[in-house]
Write an enzyme that holds these catalytic residues in place. Structure first.
Site, short mmCIF file in Angstrom:
data_model
loop_
_atom_site.label_atom_id
_atom_site.label_comp_id
_atom_site.label_asym_id
_atom_site.label_seq_id
_atom_site.Cartn_x
_atom_site.Cartn_y
_atom_site.Cartn_z
N ASP A 143 0.85 -1.19 0.00
CA ASP A 143 0.00 0.00 0.00
C ASP A 143 0.88 1.24 0.00
OD1 ASP A 143 -2.18 -1.67 0.04
OD2 ASP A 143 -2.43 -1.57 2.22
N LYS A 148 0.40 -8.34 -1.33
CA LYS A 148 -0.93 -7.87 -1.72
C LYS A 148 -0.77 -6.61 -2.56
CE LYS A 148 -3.77 -5.37 0.94
NZ LYS A 148 -4.31 -4.25 0.13
N ASP A 164 -5.94 -7.51 -4.64
CA ASP A 164 -7.06 -7.06 -3.82
C ASP A 164 -7.89 -6.05 -4.61
OD1 ASP A 164 -8.72 -6.76 -1.64
OD2 ASP A 164 -7.37 -5.39 -0.57
N LYS A 208 -11.28 -6.26 -5.08
CA LYS A 208 -12.63 -6.11 -4.52
C LYS A 208 -13.69 -5.94 -5.61
CE LYS A 208 -11.16 -4.22 -0.05
NZ LYS A 208 -9.70 -4.03 -0.28
N ASP A 267 -19.76 -6.16 -9.67
CA ASP A 267 -20.37 -5.60 -10.87
C ASP A 267 -21.44 -6.57 -11.35
OD1 ASP A 267 -20.75 -4.14 -13.38
OD2 ASP A 267 -18.75 -3.32 -13.02
N ILE A 268 -21.99 -6.35 -12.54
CA ILE A 268 -22.95 -7.29 -13.09
C ILE A 268 -22.24 -8.60 -13.39
CG2 ILE A 268 -24.40 -5.45 -14.04
CD1 ILE A 268 -23.24 -6.17 -16.81
N THR A 314 -19.67 -8.99 -16.34
CA THR A 314 -18.42 -8.26 -16.12
C THR A 314 -17.56 -8.94 -15.06
OG1 THR A 314 -19.49 -6.18 -16.72
CG2 THR A 314 -17.46 -6.02 -15.47
N THR A 359 -12.62 -4.37 7.54
CA THR A 359 -12.20 -4.24 8.94
C THR A 359 -12.21 -2.79 9.41
OG1 THR A 359 -9.89 -4.31 8.17
CG2 THR A 359 -10.83 -6.36 9.03
N ARG A 397 -2.08 -5.85 13.94
CA ARG A 397 -1.16 -4.93 14.62
C ARG A 397 -0.41 -5.67 15.72
NH1 ARG A 397 -2.71 -2.64 10.77
NH2 ARG A 397 -3.48 -0.49 10.56
N GLN A 434 -8.40 1.32 11.14
CA GLN A 434 -9.03 0.02 11.36
C GLN A 434 -9.86 0.04 12.65
OE1 GLN A 434 -8.96 -2.16 9.11
NE2 GLN A 434 -7.06 -2.04 7.98
N GLY A 468 0.23 -4.16 6.44
CA GLY A 468 0.66 -3.05 5.58
C GLY A 468 1.56 -2.08 6.32
N ARG A 469 0.95 -1.03 6.87
CA ARG A 469 1.70 0.07 7.48
C ARG A 469 2.73 -0.35 8.53
NH1 ARG A 469 -3.62 3.71 8.00
NH2 ARG A 469 -4.45 1.58 7.90
#
Length: 243
Positions: free
Chosen positions: A16, A38, A70, A72, A75-76, A79, A126, A191, A200, A220-221
Site C-alpha cells: 500500500d 498484496k 485485492d 474487490k 459488478d454485473i 463483467t 475491517t 497490529r 481500522q 501493511g503500514r
C-alpha cells in the site's frame, strides 16, 4: 495431503504505497523475508504504460513470489466473470470479490474455472463497525453486528464455491467453526501489541489471529512504514510461528 504452510508463507505484505517504484523498493528491502504480496487498488491504478501496477504483478510472480490481487470486484455477472478470467491469466494466487450475493460470487467462480486462482470473499471491511453496517441498511434479521454479517457472508461464500474469505481476526474462530478445515481465512487489520490501529476498527495481534483460525495475515503500514521493513516483517513471522 497439502504441505503445511510455513510461518513466512502465512505473512502477506500489503504494498500500500503511492507508486510502482516505491513498491519495487520495498520488495527489494524485504528480500527473501517475504514471499507473498498484496497489490491493492491504489497500486493497480498507479503508473502509466508498461510501468503500472499490473505489470508489477507479473514481475512479482516471475521472481517467484505469490500475489494477492485485492481488486474487490463487484459488478454485473458478465463483467465479474470476464474480469476474474483476466486476473486468472495474470497468474495471481488470490483475488478478492465482494461477497454480498450468490449471483456475483457464482459468476466469479465461473471466471476462475480451470485456473489455480483462489477467490476470497470480502465479508465486512475491517474499517467498519456496527454503526456503519446499520447505516448501510443491513436488516437486523440478518445481522446487528459486523460479526453476524461476516458469518452470514462466509457461509454464503462457501456455498458459492469460494476458496475462503477476508475477515478480521475477531471473527476467525466463528468462521472456522462454521466452515470447517480447508476454507481459507485471510485476516487484515493486524497490529503488534500496542500498535496504532489507524483507520481500522476490528484489529488483532498476529498470534491471536492465527490461534483463532486465520490461515494468512495481511500487514501493511506496520511493515511498509517501518524504519527497517525487513526486521519488522521478521517480527511478524516470529509471532506467527509462536502461535
Amino acid at each position: 495431503m497439502s504441505k503445511p504452510l510455513e510461518p513466512r508463507d502465512r505473512l502477506i505484505v500489503a504494498l500500500d504505497v503511492p507508486s510502482v517504484d516505491d513498491a519495487r523498493t520495498l520488495v527489494a528491502q524485504l528480500g527473501d523475508e517475504v514471499t507473498f504480496y498484496k497489490v491493492g487498488l491504489e497500486l493497480i491504478l498507479s503508473g502509466t504504460g508498461a510501468n503500472n501496477g499490473l505489470s508489477l504483478v507479473g514481475e512479482l510472480i516471475e521472481s517467484g513470489n505469490k500475489v494477492f490481487l485485492d481488486a474487490k470486484i463487484l459488478d454485473i455477472s458478465n463483467t465479474v466473470e470476464r474480469s476474474v478470467a483476466r486476473v486468472a491469466e495474470l497468474g495471481a494466487s488470490f483475488l478478492t470479490v465482494h461477497g454480498h450475493d450468490l449471483k456475483t460470487m457464482t459468476a466469479a467462480v465461473a471466471g476462475a474455472k480451470g485456473s489455480d486462482l483462489q477467490l476470497l470473499a470480502v465479508t465486512v471491511l475491517t474499517s467498519l463497525d456496527a454503526a456503519d453496517i446499520k447505516q448501510q441498511g443491513i436488516s437486523s434479521q440478518i445481522a446487528t453486528t459486523p460479526a453476524d454479517l461476516v458469518l452470514y457472508r462466509a457461509k454464503m461464500a462457501r456455498q458459492a464455491g469460494f476458496a475462503g474469505v477476508i475477515s478480521s481476526g475477531q471473527e476467525a474462530a466463528a468462521i472456522r467453526a462454521a466452515t470447517g478445515p480447508g476454507f481459507r481465512i485471510v485476516t487484515p487489520g493486524i497490529r503488534l501489541p500496542g500498535g496504532d490501529a489507524g483507520d481500522q476498527q476490528r484489529v488483532m495481534t498476529p498470534q491471536r489471529a492465527i490461534a483463532s483460525g486465520a490461515d494468512y495475515i495481511v500487514v501493511g503500514r506496520p511493515i511498509n512504514q517501518a524504519s527497517d521493513p525487513r526486521a519488522a516483517a521478521a517480527t511478524f513471522t516470529r509471532q506467527i510461528a509462536e502461535a
